[in-house]
Design an enzyme around this catalytic site. Structure first.
Site, PDB file in Angstrom:
ATOM      1  N   HIS A 126      37.246  15.511  -9.591  1.00  0.00           N
ATOM      2  CA  HIS A 126      36.125  15.847 -10.486  1.00  0.00           C
ATOM      3  C   HIS A 126      36.468  15.443 -11.918  1.00  0.00           C
ATOM      4  CE1 HIS A 126      35.483  18.909  -7.181  1.00  0.00           C
ATOM      5  NE2 HIS A 126      34.306  18.337  -7.239  1.00  0.00           N
ATOM      6  N   LEU A 182      41.406  13.332  -2.525  1.00  0.00           N
ATOM      7  CA  LEU A 182      41.249  14.695  -3.044  1.00  0.00           C
ATOM      8  C   LEU A 182      39.933  15.282  -2.559  1.00  0.00           C
ATOM      9  CD1 LEU A 182      42.503  14.575  -6.746  1.00  0.00           C
ATOM     10  CD2 LEU A 182      43.759  15.000  -4.650  1.00  0.00           C
TER      11      LEU A 182
END
Ligand code: PAF
Length: 284
Positions: A43, A190
């Site tokens: 993110h 991830l």
């Protein structure tokens, strides 16, 4: 991430619109990163990309019930707003949109965005509600914030294409920007759901990326797509994965490959390790 001042947190569409209008009045462009919280370095990379492209960065944090099936992990999905807000402050985000479920889906809510094309097959075969839920919430977030650009990770490659298709088809005025998958040093993509992996499964998990890379190499070496798919499925099964799909597809449409010599291709896979479902993909 360095410590910075806290982003403004808004929880209603009206407050979000007022905030974005104030930015617009001084001709500031807006970049949006949509998330379900449980933030990680992936993110952060999307946020950096938004910051490079826009004057203000807005991040939405909303665990969207509409994209979870009845037997999926909606209730258990990791939620820690205080931690997420601290991460977003450190990332230098300007504002966070964190609506309640009622704000997003008020009583009487009755509209869904159903995408065909790239939404057909793959994830949809195993999670039939998923892309309708994603397309509906992303359409609402884009319509509420009206950003100049929105950044989506290539890790969720089918989602990226679905959002791009929806934005084009519904004439939503936003640039959808693809960002490369961020990986651990051992190659594991991830994902907030990596937290569910047992220590043993965590050791096996990066092999998904390795098998995808082997498949891409084989395709480049002229091995047929069908043989590559069979070999990839077998390799993962032999390593202890339970495979949902392992496919080579046209990277623009996700249709089956007809002419490997001239089409852009992508290898995509979804597979389980224990109770954790991993998805990943690589370009050919
Ligand atoms: O990728 C995600 O985190 C979600 O699917 C999204 C795009 C935020 C929609 O809820």
């Amino acid at each position: 991430m360095a410590d910075r001042s806290s982003p403004k947190v808004v929880r209603t569409v009206n407050d979000l619109r007022a905030l974005v209008s104030a930015w617009r009045e001084v001709r500031t462009s807006v970049g949006l990163v949509t998330t379900m919280g449980a933030l990680h370095r992936g993110h952060a990379a999307l946020i950096d990309e938004a910051r490079n492209r826009a004057g203000r960065v807005l991040v939405s944090v909303f665990v969207n019930p509409a994209q979870f099936g009845p037997n999926e992990d909606f209730a258990a999905y990791p939620r820690d707003e205080a931690k997420d807000l601290a991460e977003l402050a450190a990332a230098g985000v300007d504002a966070v949109y964190a609506p309640s479920v009622d704000e997003m889906y008020p009583p009487g809510f009755a509209t869904s965005v159903v995408v065909a094309g790239p939404a057909l097959g793959l994830e949809t075969d195993f999670r039939p509600q998923f892309f309708t839920g994603v397309a509906t919430v992303v359409a609402k977030l884009l319509n509420s914030a009206l950003p100049d650009c929105a950044i989506f990770g290539e890790k969720d490659y089918q989602q990226l294409l679905v959002v791009g298709r929806m934005v084009a088809d519904l004439n939503i005025p936003v640039d959808i920007i693809a960002h490369p998958t961020v990986r651990e040093a051992d190659g594991l993509a991830l994902s907030s759901r990596n937290a569910y992996l047992s220590p043993e499964d965590r050791k096996t998990a990066p092999k998904l990326f390795a098998v995808l890379n082997d498949a891409a190499l084989s395709i480049r070496g002229q091995v047929s797509a069908v043989d590559v798919m069979i070999a990839g499925d077998r390799a993962l099964t032999g390593l202890g994965f339970r495979v949902d799909y392992f496919v080579v597809r046209n990277s623009e449409t996700l249709a089956a490959v007809v002419d490997p010599g001239s089409e852009p291709m992508r290898v995509l896979a979804a597979a389980w390790l224990g109770k954790t479902r991993l998805i990943d993909n690589v370009a050919v």
